[in-house]
Design a protein around this motif. Structure first.
Motif, PDB file in Angstrom:
ATOM      1  N   ARG A  73       3.308 -58.098 -76.497  1.00 33.64           N
ATOM      2  CA  ARG A  73       3.763 -57.046 -77.029  1.00 33.64           C
ATOM      3  C   ARG A  73       3.632 -57.041 -78.765  1.00 33.64           C
ATOM      4  O   ARG A  73       3.582 -55.880 -79.326  1.00 33.64           O
ATOM      5  CB  ARG A  73       5.425 -56.861 -76.901  1.00 33.64           C
TER       6      ARG A  73
ATOM      7  N   ASP B  17       4.025 -64.935 -83.409  1.00 37.75           N
ATOM      8  CA  ASP B  17       4.016 -64.220 -82.024  1.00 37.75           C
ATOM      9  C   ASP B  17       2.273 -64.295 -81.857  1.00 37.75           C
ATOM     10  O   ASP B  17       1.551 -64.347 -82.563  1.00 37.75           O
ATOM     11  CB  ASP B  17       4.206 -62.958 -82.195  1.00 37.75           C
TER      12      ASP B  17
ATOM     13  N   ASP C  59       3.717 -63.344 -73.624  1.00 33.88           N
ATOM     14  CA  ASP C  59       4.052 -62.022 -74.218  1.00 33.88           C
ATOM     15  C   ASP C  59       3.117 -61.582 -75.208  1.00 33.88           C
ATOM     16  O   ASP C  59       2.698 -61.899 -76.003  1.00 33.88           O
ATOM     17  CB  ASP C  59       5.447 -62.186 -74.869  1.00 33.88           C
TER      18      ASP C  59
ATOM     19  N   ARG D 156      -0.591 -54.414 -71.139  1.00 34.94           N
ATOM     20  CA  ARG D 156       0.672 -55.209 -71.516  1.00 34.94           C
ATOM     21  C   ARG D 156       0.622 -55.200 -72.996  1.00 34.94           C
ATOM     22  O   ARG D 156       1.485 -56.058 -73.715  1.00 34.94           O
ATOM     23  CB  ARG D 156       0.699 -56.468 -70.844  1.00 34.94           C
TER      24      ARG D 156
END
Length: 227
Positions: free
Chosen positions: A158, A84, A156, A186
């Motif tokens: 997160r 990620d 992304d 974010r």
């Protein structure tokens, strides 16, 4: 690459070797190969706090070694097994993005499977989207292009563990503060944030102060200004 957190209570001094830090072996090897043996004054002041995971406001002039300092900090906390985006570095210009991205790539060359993606205007979106689709650990980008990818759903944030805001005054001068704030919003609230100021003034710009109150958690301030 992840190892145990460093205690900020352990002082460092100028000339301390990077090998004295509790960094992953692969990162230690690469720092040695790059000729980065001893830490400089800024790194001695900053690294104990950064490696301990604390939010920082760092005043550091160009050439102070801040890029190496925040690169070591973000790689220290990176888990390459987790595919990620875990670290985001926001830079004011395309040239700065390229420089920072190359520095990070140089530092991870001994640690395979760590992917760094650069996002900036002046380059087509599609190849950047393809790079993100295939996964990344570290993203370095200009705020506007990062926002473009957030709006497109191709990025992304997160899983971000550390956010680096490089050269806050230039962000102000270029009108990028809102984009920086949007990107920060974010990211998880639990992230670590390192904000760098290149101002030679002892006081921060009032707008930088306001930004830091909004997006950093009880930051420590480190000033490394020219005499």
């Amino acid at each position: 690459m992840r190892v145990t957190k460093f205690s900020a209570s352990i002082p460092l001094s100028t000339g301390t070797l990077f090998s004295a830090l509790p960094l992953a072996p692969a990162l230690q090897v690469t720092l040695t190969e790059l000729g980065w043996h001893a830490i400089n004054p800024l790194q001695a002041a900053m690294l104990p706090e950064a490696l301990a995971g604390r939010d920082l406001i760092v005043q550091a002039s160009p050439g102070s070694g801040r890029t190496v300092a925040f690169t070591v900090a973000l790689l220290h906390h990176l888990d390459p097994r987790r595919f990620d985006v875990q670290a985001l570095v926001l830079c004011p210009t395309r040239e700065r993005v390229q420089h920072v991205a190359q520095c990070i790539r140089d530092c991870v060359r001994a640690a395979r499977h760590v992917k760094v993606v650069a996002l900036m205007h002046g380059a087509a979106m599609r190849p950047q989207i393809d790079s993100l689709i295939h996964g990344a650990h570290v993203v370095v980008g200009t705020p506007g292009r990062v926002v473009d990818h957030l709006d497109a759903g191709s990025l992304d944030l997160r899983a971000i563990g550390i956010l680096v805001i490089d050269d806050a005054e230039s962000m102000l001068d270029l009108g990028l503060v809102d984009d920086v704030g949007f990107a920060a919003s974010r990211c998880p609230k639990s992230r670590q944030t390192l904000l760098f100021s290149t101002s030679f003034n002892s006081d921060l710009d009032p707008e930088v102060e306001r930004f830091s109150r909004r997006w950093l958690r009880k930051p420590r301030r480190i000033a490394h200004l020219p005499d």
